[in-house]
Every structure is written in structure tokens, then in C-alpha cells.
Write a protein that holds these residues in place. Sequence first.
Motif, PDB file in Angstrom:
ATOM      1  N   CYS A 135       0.847  -1.196   0.000  1.00  9.00           N
ATOM      2  CA  CYS A 135       0.000   0.000   0.000  1.00  9.00           C
ATOM      3  C   CYS A 135       0.888   1.254   0.000  1.00  9.00           C
ATOM      4  O   CYS A 135       1.742   1.395   0.873  1.00  9.00           O
ATOM      5  N   CYS A 141      -6.295   0.425   5.136  1.00  7.84           N
ATOM      6  CA  CYS A 141      -6.744   1.748   4.650  1.00  7.84           C
ATOM      7  C   CYS A 141      -8.074   1.657   3.919  1.00  7.84           C
ATOM      8  O   CYS A 141      -8.639   2.680   3.555  1.00  7.84           O
ATOM      9  N   CYS A 190      -6.545  -1.874   0.271  1.00 10.85           N
ATOM     10  CA  CYS A 190      -5.641  -2.182   1.387  1.00 10.85           C
ATOM     11  C   CYS A 190      -6.486  -2.683   2.556  1.00 10.85           C
ATOM     12  O   CYS A 190      -7.526  -2.092   2.855  1.00 10.85           O
ATOM     13  N   ARG A 211      -3.098   5.107  14.061  1.00  6.13           N
ATOM     14  CA  ARG A 211      -3.765   5.643  12.878  1.00  6.13           C
ATOM     15  C   ARG A 211      -4.984   6.483  13.227  1.00  6.13           C
ATOM     16  O   ARG A 211      -5.538   7.149  12.366  1.00  6.13           O
TER      17      ARG A 211
HETATM   18 ZN   LIG Z   1      -2.802   0.912   3.518  1.00  6.89          ZN
END
Ligand SMILES: [Zn+2]
Length: 340
Positions: A11, A34, A31, A124
Motif C-alpha cells: 500500500c 486503509c 488495502c 492511525r
Molecule cells: Zn494501507
Amino acid sequence: MGSQKRVNINCPICGENATKIMCLEADIIDCPICHEYTIGNGLKTPEFSEYDKSVLKTYCYRYMKSDGEHRPKPITKETKNEIINSINPPRTLIDKINFVIKYLADSTKFFGDTVEISRPHGHRLFFCKDEEELQNILEAIKQQGYITGNSVSTLDVIVTSQGLPSRKIVMTSKGLQYAETLFSRTNSTQCFVAMWFDESTQQLYERIQNAVTGNPKADKNSNGYGANYSIMKIDEKDHINYIPAEIISEIKRSKFMIADLSGYRGGVYYEAGFADGLGIPVILTCSKEWFEEHTDEHGNKFNGVHFDLKQKNILLWEENKLDEFQRKLVARIGEVVGFN
Ligand SMILES: [Zn+2]
């Protein structure tokens, strides 16, 4: 689209194993962390700095859905900075620490409640570069006496594998008190947007977003021209009998509101009145068409904006003059609350 070729790649945003679906105009990256996003290919392939990656990692992880809903426009060389700016990441390291504290306070539902932040993807949530940065931030917050909890003090966790126990964090009364000051309106940089979220107002929303979050130093005729605030919109179903708690608390936290009266949505009127009653400045906008009495193509009659509000200084917009509207809206924000 034609035949699609799929290849395994890392990714480009987070480095995890992902799939690239090659399309003519732009590739789709699928991904596992993501979710799905679209990225320019060939000469349009963007390059990402570490900072870009940490912002996009958070954006994709938090806001994207696995079914490809909420996919942003393709991330290309040209759109990359615009997309990153529209996300409004914390600007300074202190902002980042405060961002974590706000999240913890927001997630605390009762006194003594435990907030879990998972590994290895917890960072994240907060625009952090990696787990170590988040760990350092939590450590700093703990030293302030704002949080207690297991595994916050263990800086020695090397985060390489899946399935690590989550961090369990409890906010102290001192921490909650501090969070309260962060949420208070005097420190707020948030603009709440109340409007009819509909296909017909999509472009309008983009211009409002530019005007709110853009840069006051940018060229006045560019899309990037704005007042440098953060924006909060809550996609809502029409609510007639009550305002959902989430909306109430976000309005209370906002420095000002932009309420667009097009479509005469009851919720929008209600929210604008609610904010006005709290002393929060409200900037009213409306499409020229909806402002006046009119009849639509099905012969339905509309009365125009309510008489009481017509007396107010409403900023009118027209679909083919949105550039002008954005400039005027930035100026209005400047008059009402100043640039941030
Ligand atoms: Zn990713």
C-alpha cells in the motif's frame, strides 16, 4: 472500465500488503487497513512524504469504509495537497497531543470508563507516524496526570505483530477537566455546517469547505482561499422532534456556524436557532432560487425563506457563480469571527 488487471503491491500509504486494481484513469488500491482508495497512475502518481502518509493513513483508517463508500477523489500529484489540507490534521505537535486527549474524553462514557486503543493500528486514529509516536504522546499525557491505565507506561512494547493486547486507558478527573477547556468555544477553531445534504448541494458544500478550511494567504481567486478553520458536518437524516446529542455537542463546541437555508430543512432552521440562542455566530446562506417564492418543474410551490429570516443578512449563491460565493463567504467569516 474494460478488463481490470490486479496485482499485489505494498500500500503506497501504509506499506501493508494490498491489491492494486489497474484502471485507465487511476488505479484502485484495496488495502486491508486503509480500505479502498483511488490513486493517480503514470505521470499522475503522487509522491508521499512521511507527513503525507501519516495524515492519509489516519484519514483512510478512520473515515473510509470497506465497501468503497466515502472514497475520496483520486489522490494524484495535483489533488494530493488539496485532499490533505481538507482533512485538517493537527498543525503542531501540541495540537496532536490535544487531539488524543479530546478523543479519549469523547470516548469516555462514564466516570472511570476504560477507553481501548488497539495495537498495532491505534496510532492511525491520531495522525501519528507510528505506534511509538502514539506511545510517546500517551506517556506525556500520563505524566500530566490526565490518564491512568495499564500498558500506558510500557514504552518497551515493540509493535511488530498483530494481536497485541490493546491499551486500556482511564481518564482522570484532572484529564476530563483539561479536555473541557479544549472543547470550550473560546479555544474552538470549529465551524459547524448545517445544510441540506443532497446531490444538489454537493458542490455548494465543497465551496463552503474551501471557504472555511482554506488559507487566508492564498490567492483570493483560487480554490484554496479560506479562513483557516476546521469544519464539522454531520450527515443527518431529517430530524423533526429532537436534535441528536452528537449534533448538540458539536454545535456547543463550535466557534461559529454556517447554515444554508436551501431546501427549507426543519433541522437546519432548528440548529441555526439553537446556535443563535447560545450566542454562537451564525452565517446564513441560501440559493437565490430557494430564497424567493418559486415553483419547481413539477408545479410544486415554495414560499421562499421564512419572513423573519429574510430580514437578516443572508449570503445568496447561484450554482454558476460559486467562485464568487466562496470569496464572499470567506469575507463574511472574516467579518464575523476573523480569520484563524
Ligand atoms: Zn494501507
